[in-house]
Write a protein that holds these residues in place. Sequence first.
Motif, mmCIF file in Angstrom:
data_model
loop_
_atom_site.group_PDB
_atom_site.id
_atom_site.type_symbol
_atom_site.label_atom_id
_atom_site.label_comp_id
_atom_site.label_asym_id
_atom_site.label_seq_id
_atom_site.Cartn_x
_atom_site.Cartn_y
_atom_site.Cartn_z
ATOM 1 N N SER A 105 0.842 -1.200 0.000
ATOM 2 C CA SER A 105 0.000 0.000 0.000
ATOM 3 C C SER A 105 0.876 1.248 0.000
ATOM 4 C CB SER A 105 -0.893 0.009 1.235
ATOM 5 O OG SER A 105 -1.781 -1.088 1.218
ATOM 6 N N ALA A 106 0.504 2.201 -0.849
ATOM 7 C CA ALA A 106 1.314 3.408 -0.955
ATOM 8 C C ALA A 106 0.531 4.508 -1.648
ATOM 9 C CB ALA A 106 2.604 3.132 -1.737
ATOM 10 N N ASP A 107 1.047 5.734 -1.512
ATOM 11 C CA ASP A 107 0.523 6.884 -2.244
ATOM 12 C C ASP A 107 1.210 6.973 -3.596
ATOM 13 O OD1 ASP A 107 0.226 8.609 0.778
ATOM 14 O OD2 ASP A 107 -1.403 8.467 -0.688
ATOM 15 N N TYR A 108 0.404 7.289 -4.605
ATOM 16 C CA TYR A 108 0.928 7.538 -5.941
ATOM 17 C C TYR A 108 0.425 8.902 -6.402
ATOM 18 C CZ TYR A 108 2.300 2.656 -6.135
ATOM 19 O OH TYR A 108 2.897 1.439 -5.876
ATOM 20 N N TRP A 109 1.286 9.597 -7.169
ATOM 21 C CA TRP A 109 0.966 10.960 -7.602
ATOM 22 C C TRP A 109 1.050 11.097 -9.107
ATOM 23 C CZ3 TRP A 109 -0.599 14.646 -4.151
ATOM 24 C CH2 TRP A 109 -0.404 14.364 -2.798
ATOM 25 N N GLY A 110 0.165 11.943 -9.640
ATOM 26 C CA GLY A 110 0.260 12.304 -11.032
ATOM 27 C C GLY A 110 1.375 13.307 -11.264
ATOM 28 N N GLN A 111 1.602 13.624 -12.525
ATOM 29 C CA GLN A 111 2.715 14.506 -12.889
ATOM 30 C C GLN A 111 2.373 15.978 -12.681
ATOM 31 O OE1 GLN A 111 0.552 13.238 -15.006
ATOM 32 N NE2 GLN A 111 0.272 14.569 -16.803
ATOM 33 N N GLY A 112 1.119 16.268 -12.478
ATOM 34 C CA GLY A 112 0.690 17.650 -12.290
ATOM 35 C C GLY A 112 0.218 18.267 -13.589
ATOM 36 N N THR A 113 -0.828 19.075 -13.488
ATOM 37 C CA THR A 113 -1.344 19.792 -14.656
ATOM 38 C C THR A 113 -1.644 21.232 -14.240
ATOM 39 O OG1 THR A 113 -2.979 19.730 -16.454
ATOM 40 C CG2 THR A 113 -3.759 19.103 -14.270
ATOM 41 N N GLN A 114 -1.226 22.166 -15.075
ATOM 42 C CA GLN A 114 -1.382 23.584 -14.749
ATOM 43 C C GLN A 114 -2.798 24.046 -15.048
ATOM 44 O OE1 GLN A 114 1.021 25.928 -13.491
ATOM 45 N NE2 GLN A 114 -0.825 27.198 -13.294
ATOM 46 N N VAL A 115 -3.379 24.718 -14.076
ATOM 47 C CA VAL A 115 -4.663 25.395 -14.257
ATOM 48 C C VAL A 115 -4.424 26.882 -14.016
ATOM 49 C CG1 VAL A 115 -6.987 25.714 -13.342
ATOM 50 C CG2 VAL A 115 -6.048 23.400 -13.620
ATOM 51 N N THR A 116 -4.741 27.681 -15.009
ATOM 52 C CA THR A 116 -4.574 29.124 -14.904
ATOM 53 C C THR A 116 -5.907 29.798 -15.159
ATOM 54 O OG1 THR A 116 -2.289 28.971 -15.689
ATOM 55 C CG2 THR A 116 -3.334 31.146 -15.760
ATOM 56 N N VAL A 117 -6.335 30.595 -14.188
ATOM 57 C CA VAL A 117 -7.599 31.317 -14.301
ATOM 58 C C VAL A 117 -7.267 32.801 -14.425
ATOM 59 C CG1 VAL A 117 -9.864 31.743 -13.312
ATOM 60 C CG2 VAL A 117 -8.683 29.568 -12.879
ATOM 61 N N SER A 118 -7.505 33.341 -15.601
ATOM 62 C CA SER A 118 -7.115 34.721 -15.859
ATOM 63 C C SER A 118 -7.912 35.277 -17.030
ATOM 64 C CB SER A 118 -5.619 34.797 -16.174
ATOM 65 O OG SER A 118 -5.248 36.112 -16.523
ATOM 66 N N SER A 119 -8.167 36.580 -16.947
ATOM 67 C CA SER A 119 -8.843 37.237 -18.066
ATOM 68 C C SER A 119 -7.824 37.843 -19.025
ATOM 69 C CB SER A 119 -9.794 38.315 -17.536
ATOM 70 O OG SER A 119 -9.101 39.217 -16.708
#
Length: 119
Positions: A105-119
């Motif tokens: 049993s262990a934690d696994y992580w994704g590579q990350g994805t950028q979310v940018t909220v901007s006008s």
Amino acid sequence: QVQLVESGGGLVQPGGSLRLSCAASGTIFRVYSMGWYRQAPGKQRELVAKLTSDGSTNYADSVKGRFTISRDNAKNTVYLQMNSLKPEDTAVYYCNFYLFAPRGSADYWGQGTQVTVSS
């Protein structure tokens, strides 16, 4: 070996929506929980939403009523539907699985994805 692959990030205007996906592959015996975390520049990584195997959910106060976590057990995939996005939601989003695999049993992580909220 278990791998998590994320998709769905991008640039969106305030008030807009995005849907993140995270699929786990490899030999998986059991998934205990799935979750999404985020890390903004200069800040610590924080929990956004979590979904346990019994269906219980937990959301950060800042996203309650705007974000929804869901899953497809058959595909070992977790989703994060993000509505009414705000500039302060800008961050790198990471998915997390706590699961039981051949190595234990262990934690696994994704590579990350950028979310940018901007006008």
